[in-house]
Scaffold this motif. Structure first.
Motif, PDB file in Angstrom:
ATOM      1  N   CYS A  36       0.867  -1.149  -0.095  1.00  0.00           N
ATOM      2  CA  CYS A  36       0.165  -0.056   0.101  1.00  0.00           C
ATOM      3  C   CYS A  36       0.977   1.338   0.096  1.00  0.00           C
ATOM      4  N   TYR A  49       3.967   7.968  -1.491  1.00  0.00           N
ATOM      5  CA  TYR A  49       3.800   6.933  -2.304  1.00  0.00           C
ATOM      6  C   TYR A  49       4.795   5.569  -2.372  1.00  0.00           C
ATOM      7  N   ASP A 171      -4.328  -3.550  -6.970  1.00  0.00           N
ATOM      8  CA  ASP A 171      -4.795  -2.210  -6.655  1.00  0.00           C
ATOM      9  C   ASP A 171      -6.076  -2.413  -5.766  1.00  0.00           C
ATOM     10  N   CYS A 172      -6.846  -3.330  -6.156  1.00  0.00           N
ATOM     11  CA  CYS A 172      -7.985  -3.739  -5.199  1.00  0.00           C
ATOM     12  C   CYS A 172      -7.692  -4.350  -3.885  1.00  0.00           C
ATOM     13  N   SER A 174      -4.742  -3.538  -2.324  1.00  0.00           N
ATOM     14  CA  SER A 174      -4.224  -2.194  -1.545  1.00  0.00           C
ATOM     15  C   SER A 174      -5.372  -1.373  -0.901  1.00  0.00           C
ATOM     16  N   ILE A 175      -6.207  -1.144  -1.812  1.00  0.00           N
ATOM     17  CA  ILE A 175      -7.422  -0.230  -1.340  1.00  0.00           C
ATOM     18  C   ILE A 175      -8.199  -1.034  -0.135  1.00  0.00           C
ATOM     19  N   SER A 176      -8.543  -2.242  -0.250  1.00  0.00           N
ATOM     20  CA  SER A 176      -9.184  -3.249   0.604  1.00  0.00           C
ATOM     21  C   SER A 176      -8.340  -3.104   1.993  1.00  0.00           C
ATOM     22  N   TYR A 177      -7.280  -3.160   1.912  1.00  0.00           N
ATOM     23  CA  TYR A 177      -6.304  -3.155   3.250  1.00  0.00           C
ATOM     24  C   TYR A 177      -6.576  -1.817   3.791  1.00  0.00           C
ATOM     25  N   LEU A 178      -6.528  -0.729   3.062  1.00  0.00           N
ATOM     26  CA  LEU A 178      -6.393   0.595   3.728  1.00  0.00           C
ATOM     27  C   LEU A 178      -7.812   0.813   4.403  1.00  0.00           C
ATOM     28  N   ASP A 179      -8.616   0.448   3.594  1.00  0.00           N
ATOM     29  CA  ASP A 179     -10.075   0.542   4.093  1.00  0.00           C
ATOM     30  C   ASP A 179     -10.362  -0.174   5.397  1.00  0.00           C
ATOM     31  N   GLY A 183     -10.159   2.747   7.642  1.00  0.00           N
ATOM     32  CA  GLY A 183     -11.472   3.168   7.306  1.00  0.00           C
ATOM     33  C   GLY A 183     -12.696   2.993   8.458  1.00  0.00           C
ATOM     34  N   THR A 193     -13.335  -8.939   4.656  1.00  0.00           N
ATOM     35  CA  THR A 193     -12.141  -8.205   3.943  1.00  0.00           C
ATOM     36  C   THR A 193     -10.838  -9.175   4.189  1.00  0.00           C
TER      37      THR A 193
END
Length: 220
Positions: A36, A49, A171-172, A174-179, A183, A193
């Motif tokens: 991420c 980044y 990409d999904c 990474s976003i899922s981990y951050l959420d 989140g 998740t």
């Protein structure tokens, strides 16, 4: 590629694939990372980044699977490194798909955690890139549609891929981990998740094992 597109036939360079498979050896450690990044650095010593690994899947052929998925809002890298060093065998090839990604992540870890540098350097020396036979067109199936991506090679060569998973690309993931981590998910959503992330990363290394097995069949 043009000939395959016109004829619908698969191209196989048996000699090159055979030589490549021999470089893998008897002990194969199929390894995949998920990372991420943050526009505004979340942790001390990181930059905008920067790719921060939070998860790995490791299939050791024959017959063993290990995995790690960081839990918590702290920097995932120390736990990731400790788990990887513990689970990755000291011998055998380290098989990755698209060497540039895993190598760059490992080099970044060696820079930021110098106590691991010698170990990381030893791992880097053992890396074999499974993408090579496909990017060099030693194997090409018109179903790949010109791509050497694992997401195209897997259904073309193995016959299945990621369609049955809730998370189907990095990409999904990474976003899922951050959420999940930062989140406002419910406990139930977080649990689901986490399961989805583990399934996705595991599939990456499963697919790599399947690809090696199928290439062995192809040259026979």
């Amino acid at each position: 590629q043009l000939k395959c597109a016109k004829t619908g036939k698969v191209h196989v360079d048996t000699k090159q694939i055979k030589e490549f498979l021999e470089t893998l050896g008897d002990v194969q450690c199929h390894l995949d990372f998920e990372t991420c990044s943050f526009a505004v650095p979340e942790f001390d010593g990181t930059s905008p980044y920067q790719k921060l690994p939070f998860q790995f899947s490791l299939h050791v052929v024959p017959g063993k699977h290990f995995e790690y998925l960081h839990d918590g809002k702290d920097d995932p890298r120390p736990g990731f490194l400790a788990a990887l060093k513990e689970k990755l065998p000291d011998t055998g090839s380290v098989v990755v798909y698209s060497q540039g990604f895993e190598s760059s992540v490992l080099k970044g870890l060696a820079r930021d955690f110098p106590e691991y540098k010698d170990w990381v350097d030893s791992v880097l020396e053992r890396i074999v890139d499974l993408r090579v036979p496909f990017s060099n067109f030693w194997y090409y199936n018109p179903k790949q549609h010109g791509s050497a991506s694992i997401k195209k090679v897997s259904p073309a060569l193995v016959g299945n891929g990621y369609e049955d998973l809730n998370i189907q690309d990095g990409d999904c993931a990474s976003i899922s981990y951050l959420d999940m981590t930062f989140g406002k998910m419910t406990a139930e959503m977080k649990a689901q998740t986490r399961k989805d992330l583990l399934k996705y990363c595991k599939r990456d290394t499963e697919v790599m094992v399947w690809i090696v097995e199928e290439m062995g069949k192809v040259i026979k």
